[in-house]
Design an enzyme around this catalytic site. Structure first.
Site, PDB file in Angstrom:
ATOM      1  N   ASP A 292     -51.917 152.548   4.017  1.00  0.00           N
ATOM      2  CA  ASP A 292     -52.395 151.553   4.982  1.00  0.00           C
ATOM      3  C   ASP A 292     -52.302 150.160   4.352  1.00  0.00           C
ATOM      4  O   ASP A 292     -51.789 150.009   3.248  1.00  0.00           O
ATOM      5  CB  ASP A 292     -53.834 151.871   5.421  1.00  0.00           C
ATOM      6  CG  ASP A 292     -54.794 151.923   4.240  1.00  0.00           C
ATOM      7  OD1 ASP A 292     -54.395 151.495   3.124  1.00  0.00           O
ATOM      8  OD2 ASP A 292     -55.932 152.384   4.421  1.00  0.00           O
TER       9      ASP A 292
ATOM     10  N   GLU B 224     -56.100 155.050  -5.923  1.00  0.00           N
ATOM     11  CA  GLU B 224     -56.990 154.163  -5.178  1.00  0.00           C
ATOM     12  C   GLU B 224     -58.227 154.935  -4.717  1.00  0.00           C
ATOM     13  O   GLU B 224     -58.136 155.940  -4.018  1.00  0.00           O
ATOM     14  CB  GLU B 224     -56.231 153.626  -3.952  1.00  0.00           C
ATOM     15  CG  GLU B 224     -57.087 152.852  -2.987  1.00  0.00           C
ATOM     16  CD  GLU B 224     -56.298 152.464  -1.721  1.00  0.00           C
ATOM     17  OE1 GLU B 224     -55.104 152.816  -1.601  1.00  0.00           O
ATOM     18  OE2 GLU B 224     -56.899 151.806  -0.857  1.00  0.00           O
TER      19      GLU B 224
ATOM     20  N   ASP C 275     -53.250 154.593  -0.650  1.00  0.00           N
ATOM     21  CA  ASP C 275     -53.219 154.989   0.755  1.00  0.00           C
ATOM     22  C   ASP C 275     -52.063 154.324   1.482  1.00  0.00           C
ATOM     23  O   ASP C 275     -51.640 153.232   1.126  1.00  0.00           O
ATOM     24  CB  ASP C 275     -54.519 154.547   1.455  1.00  0.00           C
ATOM     25  CG  ASP C 275     -55.714 155.348   0.976  1.00  0.00           C
ATOM     26  OD1 ASP C 275     -55.495 156.444   0.409  1.00  0.00           O
ATOM     27  OD2 ASP C 275     -56.853 154.884   1.150  1.00  0.00           O
TER      28      ASP C 275
ATOM     29  N   ASP D 144     -54.554 148.115   3.106  1.00  0.00           N
ATOM     30  CA  ASP D 144     -55.254 147.959   1.834  1.00  0.00           C
ATOM     31  C   ASP D 144     -54.479 148.606   0.692  1.00  0.00           C
ATOM     32  O   ASP D 144     -54.361 148.042  -0.392  1.00  0.00           O
ATOM     33  CB  ASP D 144     -56.645 148.605   1.911  1.00  0.00           C
ATOM     34  CG  ASP D 144     -57.645 147.683   2.589  1.00  0.00           C
ATOM     35  OD1 ASP D 144     -57.289 146.505   2.799  1.00  0.00           O
ATOM     36  OD2 ASP D 144     -58.754 148.152   2.909  1.00  0.00           O
TER      37      ASP D 144
END
Ligand code: 0RA
Length: 747
Positions: free
Chosen positions: A520, A445, A518, A522
């Site tokens: 998180d 990503e 990541d 997203d």
């Protein structure tokens, strides 16, 4: 031995014939059981996870047979605390009388002679039966021990075996009145299997499926091992119709559920039965699940081809007759199956299974039988429901147009050499090794993490493909739009297997495809989008076990100049508690210091309670009120209840917690653990430099990765539809219900 031709009458009447005959029978048992133990894979497929669970299916199938014969209504499956498994039913019970030719109790014969599981009188054919249909005697041969109780003729009988041989002969151990039934408990032989434990999810999926396929049978499943304690009952009066609503639970239906069934004698006059249930939804994918004698025929076969041909024929004819379809529309069968969910279940006396995994039905006569019931009854349905017919045909026409557009898109990309891997995408930083078994592709990503990954990687075996922005949601897009998406096209080209009609797994350029996002929201979203793409469009990658999730650390912890990476919040808590309990005395209610082990258990529990309480509060409840409200339901309430029960088991009260004493203790221990410690929480991969990213997440020697598997394909399908599809309300409900159990979101 089969040549030994002694007249039956002589055998059963002449007592002195018994010893030598008994010997012959013994040899038969010995040879049979040894054969299974010598070549287990030949009998149950393999000795890994699949074979291990297959043992359960073999036993359950016998109970299902009793149910199909009309003698059994309830099957109880339990994983026991010692890792053994029990299957109990209320069927007729395995016969316990003397076997007329074997001179041993019939139950011994059933459980020790290969293929003796079938009924003795020959009138009944065995319609259920595991993939290999080898019977419960194979399970016995492959079990370290097996214990069987039979209720029959007013008595409870008991017998025990080890590795297929009797260790405790049949004896009467009690009375049972009118009750009948069989209870089999076994522990697989761990010198044969590489698998070590029964998995709840795997068994759940199969037992649920069996309950759908055999309507009315009640299957109760319980896990008493470890601290899991799951429990579920599968019971569907609606049979495969309920299976369809289960499969489509998160989809928007375009038709009612349509059910067909029929029966027809085969050449020898034995009936073949077929049952079909289907429904159209607005989804772009197709679910076709076919079964023969309760076996999931993954490779399809004659029942599937019979169904498909009839569906195509009927839609074409109805469409043409009603001027809904024109010649130039050029519809294919695939177009007519877009958005279709169908179950085909046939019962065939002598099934022939073909194909690589022996899951393709070969019996030719089945094709016509399924075909004719579907054609007749589907045409009638369309005639009686013209509005539904019109909706279905309109969807079919749209699918055909999208297919044509996708073909044109593929054609143009092929001309540019994109699909066949001849020209690799510019963003791909490929590795030098050419043997796909040794190579890995990292889908990363963001450009910045992509840069670090590219610098840090092992250039020989690791390739990097940085992904910019969001990946297209393939759940909501037809193929033409998908192929117009750059990110998707790049992934297809890099992997090298092609797509749709040109798909060829043997062309995979990497045998590990690692999603690295990541930690998180997203990142989780991108990961789900990629998984949706692989699951829907390249399922074979997942089936082959080629897809992985990288596990970058969440924290970096430094203490006394030594740094360490921590993967999860749970691990961090554990670390702080361990450090915190060093040179720290925790006192119990009686003011006596707790042993280290007890103190650790208490702290763990307190940390769990703290987490649950927080989640409960976030949803607007007060933990204390929830605990004391008998009407409170939901995962939060039940979790809290269990946790406080454990707390009471350790000698504490609710007041010790809500009064602040125990949370204070937890804080003290944590604070003690944090002394001299510095902690850093990573928010994205981009925060790590190249070496750090390689060391923690990519280095094959040190990293943790999760392999994506499919224990329950049905659940996975539902989840992708739910998370990525159009229906908002079920998604909201799902996320709410699982807020306390976020792990469920990773399938
Ligand atoms: C052989 C013959 C009969 C029943 C069974 C086996 C049988 C096996 C299992 C295994 C688990 N549960 C089972 N229930 C029954 C027929 C018995 C009769 O004719 O009464």
């Amino acid at each position: 031995m089969s040549e030994e031709n002694v007249p039956e009458a002589a055998e059963t009447t002449a007592q002195d014939a018994l010893p030598s005959n008994y010997n012959a029978a013994n040899i038969q048992v010995l040879e049979g059981m040894e054969a299974v133990r010598k070549r287990p894979a030949m009998y149950i497929g393999d000795t890994g996870e699949r074979g291990y669970h297959h043992l359960v299916y073999e036993v359950v199938d016998n109970s299902i047979d009793e149910a199909l014969a009309g003698y059994c209504t309830m099957i109880d499956v339990t994983i026991n605390p010692d890792g053994s498994l029990t299957v109990q039913d209320n069927g007729r019970g395995i016969p316990v009388d003397m076997h007329p030719t074997q001179h041993r109790p019939a139950i011994e014969v059933v459980l020790t002679i290969l293929h003796a599981g079938g009924k003795f009188d020959g009138s009944n054919y065995k319609v259920s039966g595991g993939l290999h249909g080898v019977g419960v005697s194979c399970v016995n041969a492959l079990s370290d021990w097996m214990k069987v109780d039979v209720k029959r003729g007013g008595k409870v009988h008991h017998i025990e075996f080890s590795r297929g041989h009797v260790t405790k002969p049949l004896e009467v151990v009690g009375e049972c009145g009118e009750e009948t039934g069989t209870r089999v408990t076994f522990f697989p032989d761990h010198t044969i299997f590489s698998c070590r434990a029964f998995k709840w999810e795997i068994l759940c999926a199969r037992l649920r499926e069996l309950a759908f396929l055999n309507k009315g049978v009640k299957i109760h499943f319980k896990d008493n091992e470890g601290d899991a304690h799951h429990e579920e009952t599968f019971h569907y009066e609606g049979g495969i119709d309920e299976f369809i609503s289960y499969l489509n639970m998160n989809k928007k239906p375009l038709s009612p559920i349509i059910h067909f069934e029929g029966e027809k004698a085969n050449a020898s006059g034995v009936p073949i039965t077929a049952e079909v249930s289907l429904q159209y939804t607005d989804s772009y994918s197709t679910i076709e699940q076919t079964y023969c004698n309760n076996i999931h025929t993954i490779e399809g076969g004659t029942h599937l081809s019979g169904f498909r041909a009839a569906l195509t024929r009927t839609i074409n004819k109805y469409g043409a007759d009603n001027k809904l379809i024109k010649e130039k529309d050029n519809l294919t069968g695939d177009d007519m199956r877009e958005g279709l969910t169908v179950i085909v279940s046939v019962k065939v006396p002598q099934p022939q299974f073909e194909g690589q995994t022996k899951t393709k039905l070969g019996n030719g006569e089945v094709e016509g039988i399924v075909g004719s019931i579907v054609s007749d009854k589907l045409m009638t349905f369309f005639e009686e429901n013209p509005a539904v017919a019109k909706t279905v045909i309109e969807k079919t026409l749209l699918a055909a147009r999208a297919r044509e557009a996708a073909r044109a898109a593929r054609e143009s990309t092929r001309r540019k050499g994109v699909m066949d891997g001849l020209s690799l995408p510019g963003k791909l930083r490929d590795c030098s090794e050419r043997d796909p078994a040794k190579t890995e592709l990292f889908l990363v990503e963001g450009d910045s993490a992509g840069g670090s990954a590219q610098t840090g990687r092992d250039r020989k075996t690791q390739a990097i493909l940085p992904l910019r922005g969001k990946v297209l949601n393939v759940e909501k897009a037809r193929v033409d739009r998908m192929l117009a998406n750059n990110e998707i096209r790049t992934i297809i080209t890099a992997i090298g297997c092609g797509f749709a009609e040109e798909w060829d797994i043997s062309k995979a350029r990497y045998h590990k495809i690692v999603i690295m996002t990541d930690a998180d929201v997203d990142g989780a979203h991108i990961r789900t989008l990629l998984l949706t793409f692989f699951y829907r469009k390249m399922p074979e990658l997942i089936e082959k076990g080629y897809v992985y999730l990288a596990q970058p650390p969440l924290y970096k912890v430094e203490r006394k100049k030594r740094s360490e990476y921590v993967l999860t919040d749970g691990e961090l808590t554990e670390k702080l508690l361990t450090l915190g309990l060093d040179d720290f005395e925790v006192k119990g209610k009686d003011d006596q210091p707790l042993e280290r082990e007890k103190a650790t258990a208490l702290m763990r529990l307190l940390a769990e309670i703290e987490m649950t309480s927080k989640a409960v509060e976030e949803r607007g409840y007060k933990p204390k009120e929830l605990l004391n409200d008998p009407a409170a339901v939901g995962s939060g309430a039940s979790m809290l209840h269990k946790q406080f029960q454990s707390l009471e088991g350790m000698g504490f009260t609710q007041d010790d917690y809500f009064g602040g004493y125990l949370p204070g203790l937890l804080d003290q221990v944590r604070a003690h653990g944090k002394q001299g410690l510095s902690m850093y929480r990573f928010t994205g991969l981009g925060e790590m430099d190249a070496d750090e990213l390689f060391d923690t997440t990519m280095n094959p020697e040190k990293r943790h990765m999760l392999r994506v598997t499919l224990n329950d394909a049905v659940k996975a399908d539902q989840m992708f539809t739910l998370l990525m599809g159009d229906e908002v309300e079920p998604r909201r409900r799902f996320i709410e219900e699982n807020a306390l159990n976020v792990r469920n979101l990773d399938f």
